[in-house]
Scaffold this motif. Structure first.
Motif, short mmCIF file in Angstrom:
data_model
loop_
_atom_site.label_atom_id
_atom_site.label_comp_id
_atom_site.label_asym_id
_atom_site.label_seq_id
_atom_site.Cartn_x
_atom_site.Cartn_y
_atom_site.Cartn_z
N LEU A 1 4.78 -5.27 -2.02
CA LEU A 1 4.45 -3.85 -2.02
C LEU A 1 4.78 -3.28 -0.66
O LEU A 1 4.45 -3.87 0.37
N ALA A 2 5.44 -2.12 -0.63
CA ALA A 2 5.77 -1.47 0.63
C ALA A 2 4.49 -1.01 1.32
O ALA A 2 3.53 -0.61 0.65
N PRO A 3 4.45 -1.07 2.64
CA PRO A 3 3.24 -0.66 3.36
C PRO A 3 2.81 0.77 3.04
O PRO A 3 1.61 1.03 2.92
N ALA A 4 3.75 1.70 2.87
CA ALA A 4 3.37 3.08 2.55
C ALA A 4 2.71 3.16 1.18
O ALA A 4 1.73 3.88 0.99
N GLN A 5 3.24 2.40 0.22
CA GLN A 5 2.63 2.38 -1.10
C GLN A 5 1.25 1.74 -1.04
O GLN A 5 0.31 2.19 -1.69
N GLY A 6 1.14 0.67 -0.25
CA GLY A 6 -0.16 0.02 -0.10
C GLY A 6 -1.17 0.95 0.53
O GLY A 6 -2.34 1.00 0.11
N ALA A 7 -0.75 1.70 1.55
CA ALA A 7 -1.66 2.65 2.19
C ALA A 7 -2.13 3.71 1.19
O ALA A 7 -3.30 4.09 1.18
N ALA A 8 -1.21 4.17 0.34
CA ALA A 8 -1.59 5.16 -0.67
C ALA A 8 -2.59 4.56 -1.66
O ALA A 8 -3.56 5.22 -2.06
N LEU A 9 -2.38 3.30 -2.05
CA LEU A 9 -3.32 2.66 -2.97
C LEU A 9 -4.69 2.46 -2.34
O LEU A 9 -5.72 2.68 -2.97
N VAL A 10 -4.70 2.02 -1.08
CA VAL A 10 -5.98 1.82 -0.39
C VAL A 10 -6.71 3.16 -0.26
O VAL A 10 -7.93 3.23 -0.44
#
Length: 135
Positions: free
Chosen positions: A97-106
């Motif tokens: 998972l891309a860090p930006a996508q992970g940040a959005a999920l978190v």
């Protein structure tokens, strides 16, 4: 305000200055007649290698392209919000998972946590009010 001539929300000059009569409108009108010539000149400069002219023209004609991220399914465990957050972090760490996508999920998990908290508080208040009404 006591003794004021005007009521709240009432303009002291309801007619006001007509729209389009200000300094900027006059300047726009003066420039408008020269716009086709200016565009032609910028185009010629851009064709001659003037990067600033080319950039100005292109920025005004074509909107900036925005990056598009492909969707990426991840295994989201059933369980607590903490477990789900840990799954997102693990997916980022594993490169799934891309860090930006992970940040959005978190961030979404955090927002969900606040919604759950408000729901739980509302249920507790309702239970207390019900208990108080019965006594």
């Amino acid at each position: 305000m006591p003794g004021s001539k005007w009521k709240p929300g009432q303009s002291g000059n309801p007619s006001g200055r007509p729209k389009g009569t200000g300094k900027f409108e006059k300047l726009r009108e003066d420039i408008a007649v020269h716009v086709p010539e200016i565009i032609d000149m910028l185009a010629q400069q851009a064709k001659g290698g003037d990067v600033a002219a080319a950039r100005l023209l292109l920025e005004r004609v074509y909107p900036a392209m925005k990056p598009v991220e492909a969707t990426q399914p991840i295994d989201m465990p059933e369980g607590t919000l903490t477990e789900r957050g840990n799954a997102v972090l693990a997916a980022i760490g594993a490169g799934e998972l891309a860090p930006a996508q992970g940040a959005a999920l978190v961030a979404a998990i955090g927002a969900l946590a606040r919604v759950v908290e408000v729901d739980e508080l509302a249920a507790r208040v309702a239970a207390l009010e019900d208990k108080h009404a019965r006594s």
